[in-house]
Scaffold this motif. Sequence first.
Motif, PDB file in Angstrom:
ATOM      1  N   LYS A  84       0.828  -1.208   0.000  1.00 45.39           N
ATOM      2  CA  LYS A  84       0.000   0.000   0.000  1.00 45.39           C
ATOM      3  C   LYS A  84       0.865   1.262   0.000  1.00 45.39           C
ATOM      4  O   LYS A  84       0.579   2.227  -0.710  1.00 45.39           O
ATOM      5  CB  LYS A  84      -0.932  -0.003   1.219  1.00 45.39           C
ATOM      6  N   VAL A  85       1.919   1.244   0.802  1.00 51.03           N
ATOM      7  CA  VAL A  85       2.817   2.397   0.860  1.00 51.03           C
ATOM      8  C   VAL A  85       3.450   2.649  -0.501  1.00 51.03           C
ATOM      9  O   VAL A  85       3.534   3.790  -0.971  1.00 51.03           O
ATOM     10  CB  VAL A  85       3.916   2.175   1.927  1.00 51.03           C
ATOM     11  N   GLU A  86       3.893   1.589  -1.142  1.00 54.00           N
ATOM     12  CA  GLU A  86       4.530   1.723  -2.453  1.00 54.00           C
ATOM     13  C   GLU A  86       3.549   2.250  -3.497  1.00 54.00           C
ATOM     14  O   GLU A  86       3.921   3.057  -4.367  1.00 54.00           O
ATOM     15  CB  GLU A  86       5.108   0.375  -2.892  1.00 54.00           C
ATOM     16  N   ALA A  87       2.292   1.832  -3.405  1.00 54.19           N
ATOM     17  CA  ALA A  87       1.278   2.303  -4.358  1.00 54.19           C
ATOM     18  C   ALA A  87       1.028   3.804  -4.177  1.00 54.19           C
ATOM     19  O   ALA A  87       0.937   4.556  -5.151  1.00 54.19           O
ATOM     20  CB  ALA A  87      -0.021   1.525  -4.166  1.00 54.19           C
ATOM     21  N   VAL A  88       0.933   4.235  -2.916  1.00 55.85           N
ATOM     22  CA  VAL A  88       0.712   5.658  -2.632  1.00 55.85           C
ATOM     23  C   VAL A  88       1.932   6.472  -3.037  1.00 55.85           C
ATOM     24  O   VAL A  88       1.815   7.535  -3.659  1.00 55.85           O
ATOM     25  CB  VAL A  88       0.381   5.866  -1.138  1.00 55.85           C
ATOM     26  N   THR A  89       3.121   5.974  -2.681  1.00 55.34           N
ATOM     27  CA  THR A  89       4.360   6.676  -3.030  1.00 55.34           C
ATOM     28  C   THR A  89       4.484   6.849  -4.533  1.00 55.34           C
ATOM     29  O   THR A  89       4.893   7.910  -5.028  1.00 55.34           O
ATOM     30  CB  THR A  89       5.583   5.904  -2.492  1.00 55.34           C
ATOM     31  N   LYS A  90       4.117   5.822  -5.277  1.00 62.53           N
ATOM     32  CA  LYS A  90       4.191   5.869  -6.739  1.00 62.53           C
ATOM     33  C   LYS A  90       3.290   6.976  -7.289  1.00 62.53           C
ATOM     34  O   LYS A  90       3.689   7.754  -8.166  1.00 62.53           O
ATOM     35  CB  LYS A  90       3.782   4.516  -7.329  1.00 62.53           C
ATOM     36  N   LYS A  91       2.071   7.074  -6.754  1.00 63.91           N
ATOM     37  CA  LYS A  91       1.147   8.113  -7.214  1.00 63.91           C
ATOM     38  C   LYS A  91       1.657   9.515  -6.873  1.00 63.91           C
ATOM     39  O   LYS A  91       1.544  10.439  -7.681  1.00 63.91           O
ATOM     40  CB  LYS A  91      -0.240   7.890  -6.593  1.00 63.91           C
ATOM     41  N   LEU A  92       2.215   9.665  -5.682  1.00 66.05           N
ATOM     42  CA  LEU A  92       2.744  10.964  -5.276  1.00 66.05           C
ATOM     43  C   LEU A  92       3.932  11.364  -6.152  1.00 66.05           C
ATOM     44  O   LEU A  92       4.040  12.514  -6.592  1.00 66.05           O
ATOM     45  CB  LEU A  92       3.163  10.930  -3.807  1.00 66.05           C
ATOM     46  N   ASP A  93       4.815  10.407  -6.405  1.00 59.69           N
ATOM     47  CA  ASP A  93       5.974  10.688  -7.253  1.00 59.69           C
ATOM     48  C   ASP A  93       5.548  11.039  -8.674  1.00 59.69           C
ATOM     49  O   ASP A  93       6.107  11.947  -9.303  1.00 59.69           O
ATOM     50  CB  ASP A  93       6.917   9.479  -7.282  1.00 59.69           C
ATOM     51  N   GLU A  94       4.559  10.330  -9.192  1.00 58.15           N
ATOM     52  CA  GLU A  94       4.075  10.609 -10.541  1.00 58.15           C
ATOM     53  C   GLU A  94       3.459  12.003 -10.632  1.00 58.15           C
ATOM     54  O   GLU A  94       3.627  12.703 -11.633  1.00 58.15           O
ATOM     55  CB  GLU A  94       3.051   9.542 -10.951  1.00 58.15           C
ATOM     56  N   ALA A  95       2.745  12.398  -9.584  1.00 53.24           N
ATOM     57  CA  ALA A  95       2.145  13.733  -9.562  1.00 53.24           C
ATOM     58  C   ALA A  95       3.227  14.809  -9.566  1.00 53.24           C
ATOM     59  O   ALA A  95       3.081  15.854 -10.216  1.00 53.24           O
ATOM     60  CB  ALA A  95       1.242  13.887  -8.331  1.00 53.24           C
ATOM     61  N   CYS A  96       4.323  14.561  -8.857  1.00 54.17           N
ATOM     62  CA  CYS A  96       5.434  15.516  -8.825  1.00 54.17           C
ATOM     63  C   CYS A  96       6.063  15.673 -10.204  1.00 54.17           C
ATOM     64  O   CYS A  96       6.316  16.789 -10.663  1.00 54.17           O
ATOM     65  CB  CYS A  96       6.495  15.053  -7.828  1.00 54.17           C
ATOM     66  N   VAL A  97       6.328  14.554 -10.847  1.00 56.50           N
ATOM     67  CA  VAL A  97       6.959  14.588 -12.168  1.00 56.50           C
ATOM     68  C   VAL A  97       6.038  15.268 -13.174  1.00 56.50           C
ATOM     69  O   VAL A  97       6.481  16.072 -13.997  1.00 56.50           O
ATOM     70  CB  VAL A  97       7.321  13.164 -12.632  1.00 56.50           C
ATOM     71  N   GLU A  98       4.749  14.965 -13.089  1.00 59.63           N
ATOM     72  CA  GLU A  98       3.793  15.561 -14.021  1.00 59.63           C
ATOM     73  C   GLU A  98       3.718  17.080 -13.840  1.00 59.63           C
ATOM     74  O   GLU A  98       3.658  17.834 -14.818  1.00 59.63           O
ATOM     75  CB  GLU A  98       2.406  14.951 -13.815  1.00 59.63           C
ATOM     76  N   ALA A  99       3.722  17.540 -12.595  1.00 60.51           N
ATOM     77  CA  ALA A  99       3.563  18.968 -12.331  1.00 60.51           C
ATOM     78  C   ALA A  99       4.861  19.755 -12.461  1.00 60.51           C
ATOM     79  O   ALA A  99       4.850  20.919 -12.879  1.00 60.51           O
ATOM     80  CB  ALA A  99       2.987  19.173 -10.927  1.00 60.51           C
ATOM     81  N   LEU A 100       5.985  19.131 -12.112  1.00 63.73           N
ATOM     82  CA  LEU A 100       7.233  19.876 -11.979  1.00 63.73           C
ATOM     83  C   LEU A 100       8.358  19.410 -12.898  1.00 63.73           C
ATOM     84  O   LEU A 100       9.336  20.140 -13.079  1.00 63.73           O
ATOM     85  CB  LEU A 100       7.707  19.798 -10.520  1.00 63.73           C
ATOM     86  N   GLY A 101       8.236  18.221 -13.437  1.00 62.31           N
ATOM     87  CA  GLY A 101       9.274  17.716 -14.327  1.00 62.31           C
ATOM     88  C   GLY A 101      10.249  16.797 -13.604  1.00 62.31           C
ATOM     89  O   GLY A 101      10.588  17.025 -12.439  1.00 62.31           O
ATOM     90  N   GLU A 102      10.711  15.785 -14.305  1.00 61.72           N
ATOM     91  CA  GLU A 102      11.585  14.778 -13.687  1.00 61.72           C
ATOM     92  C   GLU A 102      12.944  15.359 -13.299  1.00 61.72           C
ATOM     93  O   GLU A 102      13.474  15.063 -12.231  1.00 61.72           O
ATOM     94  CB  GLU A 102      11.777  13.601 -14.649  1.00 61.72           C
ATOM     95  N   ASP A 103      13.506  16.193 -14.157  1.00 64.89           N
ATOM     96  CA  ASP A 103      14.829  16.748 -13.862  1.00 64.89           C
ATOM     97  C   ASP A 103      14.800  17.607 -12.608  1.00 64.89           C
ATOM     98  O   ASP A 103      15.700  17.535 -11.768  1.00 64.89           O
ATOM     99  CB  ASP A 103      15.328  17.571 -15.059  1.00 64.89           C
TER     100      ASP A 103
END
Length: 206
Positions: free
Chosen positions: A43-62
């Motif tokens: 469950k933690v990994e699933a939530v972390t994945k969504k949070l990380d994806e939201a960051c990359v989408e909004a702010l960029g991977e670099d």
Amino acid sequence: EKMDGEHSPIHTFTVGAARPSDLDDPAIAAYQFRTKNDEMLEKVEAVTKKLDEACVEALGEDWMKSWFEGVPNCSREYVDVYQFGQIVSLYNMVQAWGMLDYGKDRYGTFDDNLAKWDFKRSVAENTAPFKMMWGYMPGIATETGKDYSELLLEVPDKNKARVAEAIEFARKYCSKKAKDDSCLDIPKEWETAYDMRPWTAFPERG
């Protein structure tokens, strides 16, 4: 602990409890982490994945891989007065997760510290009256029109402009001295979606 259970064990929970029920979820999570570890980590990994994806989408991977490089905090006692790392992290959290209310609450401490600050005195003299709280939540708010570039010399050139933008963003949207919300462009995604408190804590009542 999920990343390195041998060297990073969880040993403390800090819960700002305003009512007894605020302790329910941390206690349940701790119990399940102990008794249903694999299920909880999934469950933690699933939530972390969504949070990380939201960051990359909004702010960029670099940006997400490098925003913190060279950004100083109040790590040197009686020297540093700006918690720039945390200020930039507020920019990230608002942009990626819409956590504007949290940003205002956290930045409010910087505002309160600045209100007590006398730039003619040393850091030691300024922090002496509230040294214990400074140890927990150090840093003062930034001010409009002030150049902080000399304090950000270690930031990589590719990030300097955006770090400055993030610092100004946090001041504009999170500071108590910012314009009234009605004067700012607040996306709906930044508004509070749910208030899951069973009842309002006494200090928060009007």
